[in-house]
Design a protein around this motif. Structure first.
Motif, PDB file in Angstrom:
ATOM      1  N   HIS A  94       0.821  -1.213   0.000  1.00  0.00           N
ATOM      2  CA  HIS A  94       0.000   0.000   0.000  1.00  0.00           C
ATOM      3  C   HIS A  94       0.851   1.256   0.000  1.00  0.00           C
ATOM      4  O   HIS A  94       0.312   2.368  -0.021  1.00  0.00           O
ATOM      5  CB  HIS A  94      -0.917  -0.003   1.219  1.00  0.00           C
ATOM      6  CG  HIS A  94      -0.170  -0.078   2.522  1.00  0.00           C
ATOM      7  ND1 HIS A  94       0.744  -1.066   2.790  1.00  0.00           N
ATOM      8  CD2 HIS A  94      -0.193   0.710   3.609  1.00  0.00           C
ATOM      9  CE1 HIS A  94       1.244  -0.887   4.007  1.00  0.00           C
ATOM     10  NE2 HIS A  94       0.694   0.193   4.517  1.00  0.00           N
ATOM     11  N   LEU A  95       2.177   1.111   0.041  1.00  0.00           N
ATOM     12  CA  LEU A  95       3.047   2.288   0.074  1.00  0.00           C
ATOM     13  C   LEU A  95       3.786   2.422  -1.257  1.00  0.00           C
ATOM     14  O   LEU A  95       4.111   1.415  -1.889  1.00  0.00           O
ATOM     15  CB  LEU A  95       4.070   2.155   1.209  1.00  0.00           C
ATOM     16  CG  LEU A  95       3.520   2.044   2.641  1.00  0.00           C
ATOM     17  CD1 LEU A  95       4.662   1.922   3.637  1.00  0.00           C
ATOM     18  CD2 LEU A  95       2.643   3.237   2.981  1.00  0.00           C
ATOM     19  N   SER A  96       4.046   3.676  -1.660  1.00  0.00           N
ATOM     20  CA  SER A  96       4.769   3.912  -2.907  1.00  0.00           C
ATOM     21  C   SER A  96       6.202   3.394  -2.747  1.00  0.00           C
ATOM     22  O   SER A  96       6.653   3.100  -1.642  1.00  0.00           O
ATOM     23  CB  SER A  96       4.781   5.400  -3.223  1.00  0.00           C
ATOM     24  OG  SER A  96       5.571   6.075  -2.264  1.00  0.00           O
ATOM     25  N   ILE A  97       6.899   3.291  -3.874  1.00  0.00           N
ATOM     26  CA  ILE A  97       8.293   2.835  -3.841  1.00  0.00           C
ATOM     27  C   ILE A  97       9.099   3.749  -2.913  1.00  0.00           C
ATOM     28  O   ILE A  97       9.879   3.286  -2.075  1.00  0.00           O
ATOM     29  CB  ILE A  97       8.883   2.858  -5.268  1.00  0.00           C
ATOM     30  CG1 ILE A  97       8.070   1.951  -6.187  1.00  0.00           C
ATOM     31  CG2 ILE A  97      10.344   2.461  -5.257  1.00  0.00           C
ATOM     32  CD1 ILE A  97       7.753   0.593  -5.640  1.00  0.00           C
ATOM     33  N   TYR A  98       8.861   5.057  -3.068  1.00  0.00           N
ATOM     34  CA  TYR A  98       9.572   6.027  -2.228  1.00  0.00           C
ATOM     35  C   TYR A  98       9.315   5.736  -0.752  1.00  0.00           C
ATOM     36  O   TYR A  98      10.246   5.645   0.060  1.00  0.00           O
ATOM     37  CB  TYR A  98       9.106   7.438  -2.580  1.00  0.00           C
ATOM     38  CG  TYR A  98       9.829   8.513  -1.797  1.00  0.00           C
ATOM     39  CD1 TYR A  98      10.974   9.117  -2.311  1.00  0.00           C
ATOM     40  CD2 TYR A  98       9.372   8.918  -0.542  1.00  0.00           C
ATOM     41  CE1 TYR A  98      11.643  10.089  -1.596  1.00  0.00           C
ATOM     42  CE2 TYR A  98      10.039   9.883   0.177  1.00  0.00           C
ATOM     43  CZ  TYR A  98      11.174  10.469  -0.344  1.00  0.00           C
ATOM     44  OH  TYR A  98      11.835  11.423   0.377  1.00  0.00           O
ATOM     45  N   GLU A  99       8.037   5.542  -0.398  1.00  0.00           N
ATOM     46  CA  GLU A  99       7.696   5.317   1.006  1.00  0.00           C
ATOM     47  C   GLU A  99       8.198   3.969   1.506  1.00  0.00           C
ATOM     48  O   GLU A  99       8.539   3.820   2.679  1.00  0.00           O
ATOM     49  CB  GLU A  99       6.189   5.444   1.227  1.00  0.00           C
ATOM     50  CG  GLU A  99       5.683   6.875   1.237  1.00  0.00           C
ATOM     51  CD  GLU A  99       6.372   7.733   2.311  1.00  0.00           C
ATOM     52  OE1 GLU A  99       6.630   7.217   3.417  1.00  0.00           O
ATOM     53  OE2 GLU A  99       6.676   8.902   2.025  1.00  0.00           O
TER      54      GLU A  99
END
Lengths: 365, 560
Positions: A94-99
């Motif tokens: 559920h988190l972006s690659i960045y996150e």
């Protein structure tokens, strides 16, 4: 070894319904800072369990784990400050690659600008910058694994653990990612502990390899050492291709042994023994002689007589399967395609080898 | 090291505490009332619990009393009839939808679940409006054809209404099984030279048999536990749930009610046993084919399939359409449609609708909240293996799932009827009973959602340095949220129309809209009941559509 990792007498016992099952025992490992160390073995040999005990994801039944000079045997995983890459990537969907990459830094409550800098740096190192805002589900397997590596490296742990990181990738990507991991390890100089069942993978990238067999370490050494001088039949068989020929010390103390194969007596049947091998195979004792396929070659006075059953063409080399009198399994011979003399299907041949290229194992016949 | 100590070693104290708390709640609000109800059935009314007082007197009546014997017989008759009827309509319907190329498949699937969304008793009194003594169709037939149709009251009417109400369960299960079956199995049969009829008889039907049996069991169990339909359409006929109701409301004989409830549950268990017997040869498909079933595309098949589908859908939806139409009618005599329309019925019930709907929303909302928290925690704890006695948790949570609403009602009435646990007449007892009936639903969807989360993801989080709570807050809960929200709305929506547990437990202060509708029906104020019913149906439908959007699933998938 202050900055390294050391494992002493590590043991793991699972007890289910009162029955104890020992899956790891007496494992001793010392990994130096900056070293690429691989734990290699067939499935169920205890290598992953050992890695998970080092990570703190499994409890240690006996023994100790020391990371960077500190005893971490009972430290929870989250306080060990290590990086880990999982076979299934285990990205936060559920988190972006960045996150995903920033996760460990946010846990460590770093200031936002520092998080941004470190994440960008790490994404850049693994060529993930254009994908930063995507979700893991939108990435290919290879990309996901790179994110997983970035997430584990971003907080610069003293050691990076990789648990079969390439097993879910297809053959071509596997080689690519393997080289990628090797490149990143070399450029950061980070200590890596790598688990795989793929010996080619292990040989390619490792500084040293520990071969696991039924919960124990069978041999530790540099890749070429393990290949050329396997310490046991298991290691010889597990690493690379091996031909095993039954032999017997002639007992005359002449420093020679006799090949059991072939009926006709001829001088080639006698193999001279190096001094250290006389201890392995005392006078009169039976044993096995191991010789790698590429160390065999056609030779008019070679000790092995055989018949070429099949020939396969494997790119740069030609692999022949030769049935040899007195040997149960077909003997495999690998010759470079440009060798002066190649074997042809259906022909009879004699095979020879240099005495420096053999390893003897006593006891088992 | 001893095994007990090994159990605690390396476990998070928070996880242990959570598991312990969950077991405590399960014991107090699930296990205790049910066991208490069980004991009560073996005592005479008014006797206190002691070994000497234990008696089988309450069960004796099943052998001596005609009304008991009749009720038992009628329960089996109507539930069995409903099951057979539902299978007769539902299995061909499932084949038609799954194996024939039909238009508007998503619409058909969405419409097919509407009977599940609307409370069955609302559908039941629609049949009274259609075929009752003064029903529309009855009057039309008497006036124009001179014949009077057989009365809708009695076993036939009850069976038909139950069958049409619970048909979607069977349809969805069978349709799902047929649609996902591996087409290669049938192709292999065709390659051996088998005809289509032979393939259907020897391959397709046997492979669908477990799903058909499971679907029939759901219909049977649901029909056995239904109170609303037989109480409205039964006429003079009693079934076990109505018998329980009259024993308790008429005589306040909890012990007799509990005994009947046990017999009711035993029938349910017998149904489950029968299913296990039918499925003893567990033939599951061996391959995981990504291709769905092949759909027939011939004109004849499409005409027949479409015709059949829309006739069955029309029959199943007719009650809801009737209710909606009736709610706007001012006069509906012997014509096919009302002769004048208006909002008068809504104006008449407006205040009541507002207060009772308010009660329903509060009761259902509170229950939903508790269900979500408790169900999710239990699901997480059991799936991740952080609870010692998984089987105990499974049993206490899944057991009420097969219990008819009236049985839960009796158990709660008996368990919380005395100090210090005097809860009868409060909103709390309704919430707790609802909780008991619905927590399994949340537990199931939460379990499925937790299974979807790779435990390695949580490990990755803790290797990154995150604490257990941090992992829960940032990783696990966000990942569970969509599924939980969908389950929450579904629980909420289906509680709005709950009647079989409510009818025993509600009090005047906390009258939900389902009871308000039921009272109007009993008072023969059908038009006003329809207005309330329509409000109830529309509210529920809107919520379910919202839930399916949130979960990204189709409406029919939500009920599997």
């Amino acid at each position: 070894m202050s900055g390294g990792l050391s494992v002493r007498k590590l043991k793991k016992i699972y007890s289910t319904n009162g029955v104890d099952l020992t899956v790891v025992s007496d494992v001793d490992l010392d990994v130096a800072p900056g070293e690429f160390f691989t734990m290699l073995g067939p499935s169920g040999c205890g290598k992953t369990t050992t890695l998970r005990m080092i990570a703190g994801l499994e409890t240690v039944s006996e023994g100790s784990v020391v990371i960077a000079g500190k005893d971490a045997t009972r430290t929870p995983a989250r306080l060990r400050n290590i990086g880990m890459v999982f076979q299934s990537y285990a990205l936060f969907p559920h988190l972006s690659i960045y996150e995903n990459v920033a996760y460990g830094l946010r846990v460590r409550r770093l200031p936002e600008n520092e998080i941004g800098r470190k994440v960008d740096e790490c994404l850049d190192l693994l060529a993930l910058t254009p994908l930063a805002q995507r979700l893991p589900g939108q990435l290919s397997g290879g990309q996901q694994q790179r994110v997983s590596i970035a997430r584990a490296l971003v907080y610069r742990p003293p050691v990076l653990l990789l648990d079969e990181p390439l097993a879910n990738l297809d053959a071509k990507l596997r080689v690519q990612m393997r080289d990628e991991i090797h490149r990143v390890q070399r450029s950061l100089g980070i200590m890596v502990l790598y688990v795989t069942h793929d010996q080619e993978e292990a040989m390619a990238v490792s500084d040293r390899i520990a071969i696991f067999d039924r919960g124990r370490v069978a041999q530790i050494g540099a890749p070429e050492e393990i290949y050329d001088r396997p310490g046991s039949l298991f290691v010889a068989d597990f690493i690379g291709k091996a031909n095993f020929l039954p032999v017997c010390n002639d007992g005359a103390g002449t420093g020679q042994c006799l090949l059991h194969c072939g009926t006709a007596l001829h001088p080639g049947r006698v193999v001279p023994l190096a001094p250290h091998e006389r201890d392995t195979l005392p006078g009169g004792a039976d044993g096995l002689l191991m010789v790698r396929p590429e160390r065999l070659a056609p030779s008019d006075d070679g000790p092995l007589r055989g018949h070429v059953e099949r020939v396969q063409h494997l790119g740069s080399l030609s692999r022949s399967f030769v049935s040899v009198e007195g040997v149960d399994n077909e003997v495999i011979v690998d010759l470079p395609r440009n060798a002066q003399r190649l074997l042809k299907e259906g022909e009879n041949c004699r095979l020879g080898f240099r005495s420096a290229d053999i390893t003897l194992f006593g006891g088992a016949v | 090291m001893s095994r007990a100590l090994l159990f605690f070693r390396g476990r998070d104290p928070v996880a242990l505490l959570v598991g312990f708390f969950a077991i405590l709640v399960a014991a107090a609000f699930l296990a205790y009332p049910l066991i208490n109800g069980l004991v009560l059935a073996f005592l005479r009314s008014g006797d206190s619990l002691s070994l000497g007082n234990l008696t089988l007197a309450n069960f004796e009546r099943f052998f001596i009393s005609t009304s008991y014997k009749r009720a038992l017989f009628n329960s089996i008759l109507t539930s069995g009839g409903a099951t057979l009827l539902a299978a007769a309509l539902g299995v061909p319907l499932a084949f038609a939808v799954a194996r024939v190329e039909i238009a508007w498949r998503p619409l058909v699937l969405a419409l097919s679940v509407i009977p599940l969304i609307a409370p069955p008793f609302i559908g039941a009194y629609a049949w009274v409006m259609i075929l009752g003594n003064n029903g529309i169709l009855t009057q039309l037939m008497v006036n124009y054809l001179g014949i009077r149709p057989p009365p809708i009251y009695g076993p036939w009417g009850v069976s038909i209404a139950l069958a049409l109400s619970y048909l979607p369960y069977l349809f969805l299960v069978v349709q799902g099984a047929i649609a996902t079956g591996d087409p290669m199995v049938e192709e292999a049969a065709r390659m051996t030279g088998a005809s289509n009829a032979r393939i259907l008889r020897t391959i397709t039907l046997p492979l669908a048999a477990p799903a058909i049996a499971a679907g029939m069991l759901i219909v049977f169990v649901k029909a056995l536990g239904d109170f609303g339909v037989p109480s409205i359409l039964g006429g003079e006929m009693q079934v076990l749930p109505t018998l329980i109701y009259y024993q308790i409301h008429g005589f306040f004989n909890l012990n007799a009610g509990a005994a009947i409830a046990i017999v009711n549950v035993m029938l349910t268990v017998a149904g489950l046993g029968l299913l296990a017997f039918v499925n003893r040869k567990n033939v599951s498909t061996l391959t995981g084919s990504s291709r769905g079933a092949v759909r027939t595309n011939t004109l004849a098949a499409r005409v027949v399939a479409n015709g059949f589908i829309w006739i069955v859908l029309f029959l199943a939806l007719l009650p809801q359409l009737m209710v909606a139409l009736y709610s706007f009618s001012l006069r509906w005599g012997d014509t096919l449609f009302p002769s004048s329309y208006g909002f008068d019925n809504y104006r008449d019930v407006w205040v009541e609708a507002f207060t009772t709907m308010g009660n329903s929303v509060i009761l259902s909302g509170a229950t939903t909240l508790i269900c979500i928290i408790f169900g999710a925690v239990m699901a997480y704890a059991t799936v991740r293996g952080r609870v010692a006695a998984k089987w105990a948790v499974d049993l206490t949570i899944m057991l009420p799932f097969v219990l008819p609403g009236l049985v839960v009602g009796v158990a709660y009435l008996a368990a919380f009827n005395d100090r210090p646990l005097l809860l009868t007449g409060t909103a709390t007892i309704l919430v707790l009973a609802y909780f008991t009936r619905r927590v399994a639903f949340v537990f199931r969807s939460a379990s499925a959602a937790v299974v979807q989360i790779d435990p390695k993801i949580e490990e990755a989080s803790s290797v990154c340095g995150a604490s257990w709570l941090h992992t829960m807050r940032r990783i696990v809960i966000p990942l569970l949220a969509p599924g939980l929200l969908a389950a929450a709305i579904l629980v909420f929506a289906t509680l709005i129309g709950e009647i079989s547990a409510t009818v025993l437990l509600y009090s005047a202060n906390w009258k939900p809209i389902s009871i308000a509708i039921y009272e109007r029906v009993l008072g023969n104020e059908l038009a006003r009941a329809s207005a309330l019913g329509t409000i109830c149906n529309v509210a529920t439908l809107v919520l379910i559509v919202a839930a399916s959007r949130l979960a990204g699933r189709s409406m029919s998938e939500m009920f599997k």
